[in-house]
Every structure is written in structure tokens, then in C-alpha cells.
Design a protein around this motif. Structure first.
Motif, PDB file in Angstrom:
ATOM      1  N   SER A 391       0.809  -1.221   0.000  1.00 25.11           N
ATOM      2  CA  SER A 391       0.000   0.000   0.000  1.00 25.11           C
ATOM      3  C   SER A 391       0.844   1.274   0.000  1.00 25.11           C
ATOM      4  O   SER A 391       0.363   2.329  -0.365  1.00 25.11           O
ATOM      5  CB  SER A 391      -0.986   0.011   1.175  1.00 25.11           C
ATOM      6  N   GLU A 392       2.139   1.204   0.417  1.00 22.96           N
ATOM      7  CA  GLU A 392       2.942   2.441   0.431  1.00 22.96           C
ATOM      8  C   GLU A 392       4.205   2.332  -0.415  1.00 22.96           C
ATOM      9  O   GLU A 392       4.422   3.130  -1.315  1.00 22.96           O
ATOM     10  CB  GLU A 392       3.350   2.800   1.866  1.00 22.96           C
ATOM     11  N   ARG A 393       5.049   1.353  -0.119  1.00 26.35           N
ATOM     12  CA  ARG A 393       6.366   1.288  -0.772  1.00 26.35           C
ATOM     13  C   ARG A 393       6.735  -0.148  -1.107  1.00 26.35           C
ATOM     14  O   ARG A 393       6.350  -1.078  -0.393  1.00 26.35           O
ATOM     15  CB  ARG A 393       7.464   1.833   0.159  1.00 26.35           C
ATOM     16  N   ALA A 409       8.128  -3.578 -15.742  1.00 23.86           N
ATOM     17  CA  ALA A 409       7.196  -3.114 -16.786  1.00 23.86           C
ATOM     18  C   ALA A 409       5.766  -3.233 -16.268  1.00 23.86           C
ATOM     19  O   ALA A 409       4.904  -2.388 -16.556  1.00 23.86           O
ATOM     20  CB  ALA A 409       7.378  -3.937 -18.060  1.00 23.86           C
ATOM     21  N   VAL A 410       5.491  -4.264 -15.469  1.00 25.93           N
ATOM     22  CA  VAL A 410       4.160  -4.426 -14.869  1.00 25.93           C
ATOM     23  C   VAL A 410       3.992  -3.460 -13.701  1.00 25.93           C
ATOM     24  O   VAL A 410       2.975  -2.788 -13.561  1.00 25.93           O
ATOM     25  CB  VAL A 410       3.984  -5.874 -14.349  1.00 25.93           C
ATOM     26  N   MET A 411       5.043  -3.361 -12.873  1.00 28.08           N
ATOM     27  CA  MET A 411       4.891  -2.649 -11.599  1.00 28.08           C
ATOM     28  C   MET A 411       4.806  -1.139 -11.743  1.00 28.08           C
ATOM     29  O   MET A 411       4.275  -0.463 -10.849  1.00 28.08           O
ATOM     30  CB  MET A 411       6.044  -3.050 -10.671  1.00 28.08           C
ATOM     31  N   SER A 416      -0.689   1.206 -13.074  1.00 23.72           N
ATOM     32  CA  SER A 416      -0.090   0.900 -11.773  1.00 23.72           C
ATOM     33  C   SER A 416      -0.095   2.149 -10.905  1.00 23.72           C
ATOM     34  O   SER A 416       0.196   3.254 -11.374  1.00 23.72           O
ATOM     35  CB  SER A 416       1.353   0.419 -11.941  1.00 23.72           C
ATOM     36  N   PRO A 417      -0.399   1.978  -9.618  1.00 19.90           N
ATOM     37  CA  PRO A 417      -0.367   3.151  -8.728  1.00 19.90           C
ATOM     38  C   PRO A 417       1.050   3.515  -8.283  1.00 19.90           C
ATOM     39  O   PRO A 417       1.225   4.452  -7.513  1.00 19.90           O
ATOM     40  CB  PRO A 417      -1.208   2.687  -7.525  1.00 19.90           C
ATOM     41  N   PHE A 418       2.075   2.779  -8.758  1.00 22.31           N
ATOM     42  CA  PHE A 418       3.447   3.009  -8.276  1.00 22.31           C
ATOM     43  C   PHE A 418       4.335   3.678  -9.327  1.00 22.31           C
ATOM     44  O   PHE A 418       4.150   3.486 -10.530  1.00 22.31           O
ATOM     45  CB  PHE A 418       4.085   1.684  -7.853  1.00 22.31           C
ATOM     46  N   GLU A 419       5.317   4.432  -8.800  1.00 20.61           N
ATOM     47  CA  GLU A 419       6.361   5.019  -9.646  1.00 20.61           C
ATOM     48  C   GLU A 419       7.706   4.824  -8.951  1.00 20.61           C
ATOM     49  O   GLU A 419       7.739   4.541  -7.750  1.00 20.61           O
ATOM     50  CB  GLU A 419       6.095   6.512  -9.879  1.00 20.61           C
ATOM     51  N   ARG A 443       4.003   5.133  -4.014  1.00 25.26           N
ATOM     52  CA  ARG A 443       2.708   5.475  -4.611  1.00 25.26           C
ATOM     53  C   ARG A 443       2.851   6.735  -5.448  1.00 25.26           C
ATOM     54  O   ARG A 443       3.504   7.688  -5.025  1.00 25.26           O
ATOM     55  CB  ARG A 443       1.673   5.756  -3.512  1.00 25.26           C
ATOM     56  N   ARG A 444       2.262   6.765  -6.596  1.00 22.38           N
ATOM     57  CA  ARG A 444       2.346   7.959  -7.439  1.00 22.38           C
ATOM     58  C   ARG A 444       1.853   9.172  -6.652  1.00 22.38           C
ATOM     59  O   ARG A 444       0.808   9.116  -6.005  1.00 22.38           O
ATOM     60  CB  ARG A 444       1.474   7.802  -8.687  1.00 22.38           C
ATOM     61  N   GLY A 445       2.644  10.208  -6.701  1.00 26.83           N
ATOM     62  CA  GLY A 445       2.244  11.448  -6.032  1.00 26.83           C
ATOM     63  C   GLY A 445       2.608  11.482  -4.558  1.00 26.83           C
ATOM     64  O   GLY A 445       2.600  12.538  -3.942  1.00 26.83           O
TER      65      GLY A 445
END
Ligand SMILES: C[S@@+](CC[C@H](N)C(=O)[O-])C[C@H]1O[C@@H](n2cnc3c(N)ncnc32)[C@H](O)[C@@H]1O
Length: 451
Positions: A391-393, A409-411, A416-419, A443-445
Motif C-alpha cells: 500500500s505504500e512502498r 514493466a508491470v509494476m 499501476s499506482p506506483f512510480e 505510490r504515485r504522487g
């Protein structure tokens, strides 16, 4: 363009090297441009022009090794090891140690080029030689009737031919010393086999798979344990694990306490379980994983935990750490460490991918997920499950940039909500092309990237 390789009369080809492949080989094309296929050339560096002998062929590529250097890279050095031209233990002895970490970071950047990733930061190794605390060598007994001798070393390049060497400059000197003692036990060993070893820089434990206990071997091991522990400043063999068939017999103490670091308790480690190859760079790796995971008061899921290299540090501030690993012995070691030091760790044995599938299907989440899979990576389905469970990292430690590229590529892909917050390449095994990559996703942002 034809697909026929232009060769000189001696059967070799002149190749211009432009890049490095993820296995560390030079990548280039035939200099005369008459062949569209890519060459992968062992022992060649970017910027070099080399005469190459072919070792493998495919309709899209060729493999080869350097027969003659025509133009050399400024990064090429004289190999410090006298058997570097034959031994398959190291493939980068010819590369300037000061340049190796950056070259590895370049390889990783190249493998990840199709994804939106930051430029990887290279973390050079604090030492280029004498660093390797864990290794497996091979042996072959020659002679008979009391006149036995032992050949000992790594397999050769592109072969299973043993390269006998009485010293390996990459091994920690204590481990190098202990491995060489095997020659004295030739009469009691099988015709061929391997020896595993682990050291803390002073003490050494060896592991001999396929070797049954034998009274004379037992006596010889005990004698070496006693004589080496009596000498004040030399290395000490503290024990040997014999694993003949189902019989597992320990002579002396068959584990070492490794990687205790200030408040982080050590872990008990034998010669057969995984540990990072270098103690000093591993300490930097653990620090970095901690800084990236930010586990304080968080629920942490750690996949591929092994003997608890990261778990013991994570558990110092996390609310609780749930670990999983497939190796029975590693899991038992971590369980004992957690109990002994009262660490908030729940240890489980099993397959990480299956666990992720179950957690994702049940809607279970953990704030932080750390994973450190073997070369195969976690795979596409597990990568999808992982971003559902975290949920976070996410901190993904990888030793293979190609499978990392597939999983990333998936993650970080569409939806995906992640960057990526941080991308780092640790040079854990100088003189080889091995990489240790740490990718941190947030999480993005969300705020907070690199420490
Ligand atoms: C690269 S090691 C990392 C171990 C540990 N994180 C460390 O730094 O020492 C990979 C670990 O993954 C475990 N492993 C391999 N395949 C697995 C799987 N499918 N599920 C769970 N663990 C697995 C191995 O037993 C090994 O301990």
C-alpha cells in the motif's frame, strides 16, 4: 545484407564493440558491415576493435571470444589473477576496478531503457579483491593407492573443465586458505565433487556435499580445527558439514555469526544457505534497503528473506515483519534468530508467488513490501499481485536486470499506482559482471523519494 559471417582465413572475424550485454560480454557488429547479426564477445569492452573466434551461432546473433586485441579500451587492465584467461570464476578481471560499478550501472540502464526510469546511481565496491566471503569450488581427485592429489578451483570459461589454482585473489584470504586445505584430504574424498565455504574474515566453515563421514577424514578435520585455532593470528577452520546422501554430519561448529551491526543482531549462517558475497558492501546494501523501505511502525512483508539479511534490520523499527523463503535451512536459521533476539518477525517457508496470489485474492495489504528474488525474478503475475498487496512502498532487490525489466514493466506500467523513487546498482561482486540492483517504488504522487 547477407547473413553470412565474414571471416578471415583463420576463421576469425573482426568486430567493433559498442556496448555491454547484461552478462558482461561486449556487444558489437562485424567491422566490414557485411553481417547484420549482433556479436556477443567475451572479454571485449566498448570502444574496442577485436579479432573474434566464434563459439556459438544463431540466426540473429553470434557468440565469440577475443583472439586478438586490435584497438584497446582505456578501461582495460592487466588481470590480477594469473589464471584469468582460463578460469570461469571471474569474467571481468581485465576491467579497471574503478570503472566496474559505473559499467554495471550502464548495463542496468540499457536493460531498462524501454521503461521510464531515472539514471541508476552506481555504488562502487569498497574492495576489488579478497572480498568474497562465500564460494563454491569444484575438485577432482587424481592418482590412487595413497598417492592421491586434488585439483581444486572454479570451472573454466565456457566449460566444465576444472581450472586448478592454488590461490584465488577474489576470495577472502581466510576462505582461500581453508579451501586449499582440502588438498590434504584427497584420499578420503570422492573422485569429483564441490566444496562450499563461508567466512567472517577469520573463522571459516566448509561444507562437503556428497561426502560421507569417514574416521580418518573426521580425524584430519579435527586436527586442522585444533591446530588452526591454536595459532593466534591466522585464519581458523571451525567446522565442516558433511552431507553424504541423507547423512548430515557436522565436525566442529558448522555455523558462523555474520552481519551483526550495532543494534542489528547477527544471524547464524552455514555454508549451504545463501548469503550476499561481500560483507562490507552488504552492510551498505542493508542500510540502503532500510532507508528506502522506511519501515518505522509499518507492517512489512518480506519475500525471499533467506536467513534474514534485511529482516533483522527491518524488524528493529517495523511494527512487525512477515517473511517467506523457500529454503528450509534458511527459514530455520531466521526462526532461531528471531526467537533468540526477540524480534517481531513471523517466519514462513513457502513460495513467494503463491503467497502473493493468495494475499492479493484475499485483499490483504502491507504498507511495505521488500523482495529479493533469485535470477528468475518474481514473474508477471506475481508483479501484478505485488502492487495489489503493497500500500505504500516496494523495495525490489534484483540480481538480474533482464527479469527485473520484465517485472518492472508491470509494476510501473499503465494503471499501476506506483512510480520509481530510487534506482541504485551495487557492485557486490567486483571482477565479475554480476549486479545487485535496488529499485524503490512509491505510490504515485506520494512524498519521499531517495533518502
Ligand atoms: C538472492 S537470495 C536473497 C536472500 C536474502 N534476501 C539475502 O539478502 O541474503 C534469494 C532467496 O530467495 C529464496 N527463494 C528462491 N525462490 C523462491 C520462491 N519461489 N519463493 C520464496 N523464496 C524463494 C532462496 O531460498 C533465497 O534465500
Amino acid at each position: 545484407m547477407s547473413n553470412t559471417t565474414p571471416t578471415t582465413p583463420s576463421g576469425t572475424t573482426i568486430v567493433e564493440i559498442r556496448d555491454l550485454a547484461h552478462g558482461g560480454e561486449g556487444v558489437g557488429k562485424a567491422a566490414d558491415g557485411s553481417d547484420a547479426r549482433v556479436w556477443f564477445v567475451e572479454g571485449a569492452l566498448p570502444g574496442e576493435r577485436v579479432r573474434v573466434g566464434v563459439t556459438g551461432e544463431h540466426k540473429r546473433w553470434l557468440r565469440g571470444h577475443v583472439v586478438e586485441l586490435l584497438e584497446r579500451s582505456a578501461l582495460r587492465v592487466q588481470p590480477p589473477c594469473p589464471v584469468a584467461d582460463r578460469c570461469g570464476g571471474c569474467t571481468w578481471q581485465h576491467v579497471d576496478p574503478a570503472a566496474q560499478a559505473q559499467l554495471k550501472a550502464d548495463i542496468v540502464a540499457n536493460q531498462l531503457r524501454r521503461l521510464e526510469v531515472p539514471t541508476p546511481v552506481a555504488v562502487p565496491s569498497p574492495q576489488a579483491l579478497g572480498y568474497r566471503r562465500r564460494a563454491r569450488l569444484h575438485y577432482r581427485v587424481t592418482g590412487a593407492g595413497g598417492g592421491q592429489a586434488l585439483e581444486l578451483g572454479f570451472f573454466g570459461q565456457r566449460s566444465h573443465e576444472l581450472v586448478d589454482a592454488d590461490h584465488c585473489p577474489v576470495l577472502d584470504p581466510a576462505l582461500d586458505w581453508a579451501m586449499q586445505r582440502l588438498r590434504e584430504w584427497a584420499s578420503w574424498l570422492p573422485a569429483t565433487g564441490s566444496v562450499h565455504g563461508i567466512t567472517n574474515g577469520v573463522e571459516v566453515v566448509l561444507g562437503l556435499p556428497g561426502v560421507r563421514p569417514h574416521p580418518e577424514l573426521d580425524a584430519a578435520i579435527r586436527e586442522l580445527i585444533a591446530s588452526s585455532s591454536a595459532s593466534e593470528d591466522g585464519p581458523t577452520l571451525v567446522g565442516v558439514q558433511l552431507r553424504g546422501g541423507r547423512e548430515h554430519v557436522g565436525v566442529g561448529r558448522t555455523w558462523l555469526e555474520l552481519d551483526g551491526n550495532g543494534p542489528i543482531p547477527p544471524v547464524a549462517q552455514g555454508p549451504f544457505t545463501f548469503s550476499q558475497a561481500q560483507a562490507r558492501q552488504n552492510a551498505a546494501l542493508v542500510d540502503h534497503v532500510m532507508a528506502m523501505a522506511q519501515p518505522a511502525e509499518r507492517r512489512v512483508l518480506e519475500l525471499h528473506a533467506g536467513v534474514g539479511n534485511f529482516s533483522r534490520a527491518l524488524a528493529r523499527s517495523a511494527k512487525r515483519v512477515w517473511t517467506i523463503d523457500g529454503d528450509r535451512e534458511a527459514v530455520a536459521n531466521l526462526q532461531r534468530t528471531a526467537e533468540r533476539w526477540g524480534l517481531p518477525i513471523n517466519v514462513k517457508r513457502g513460495q513467494a508467488e503463491k503467497l502473493l496470489g493468495k494475499l492479493a485474492a484475499g485483499g490483504r495489504t502491507y504498507e511495505i513490501v521488500v523482495c529479493d528474488p533469485p535470477r528468475a525474478g518474481i514473474g508477471v503475475q506475481a508483479a501484478k499481485d505485488l502492487i495489489a498487496v503493497a500500500s505504500e512502498r516496494i523495495v525490489y532487490v534484483s540480481c538480474d536486470p533482464a527479469t527485473l525489466a520484465r517485472d518492472l514493466a508491470v509494476m510501473i506500467g499503465a494503471g499501476s499506482p506506483f512510480e520509481i523513487a530510487d534506482l541504485r546498482v551495487f557492485d557486490m561482486m567486483p571482477m565479475t559482471a554480476e549486479v545487485e540492483v535496488v529499485v524503490t517504488l512509491k505510490r504515485r504522487g506520494a512524498r519521499g523519494g531517495a533518502a
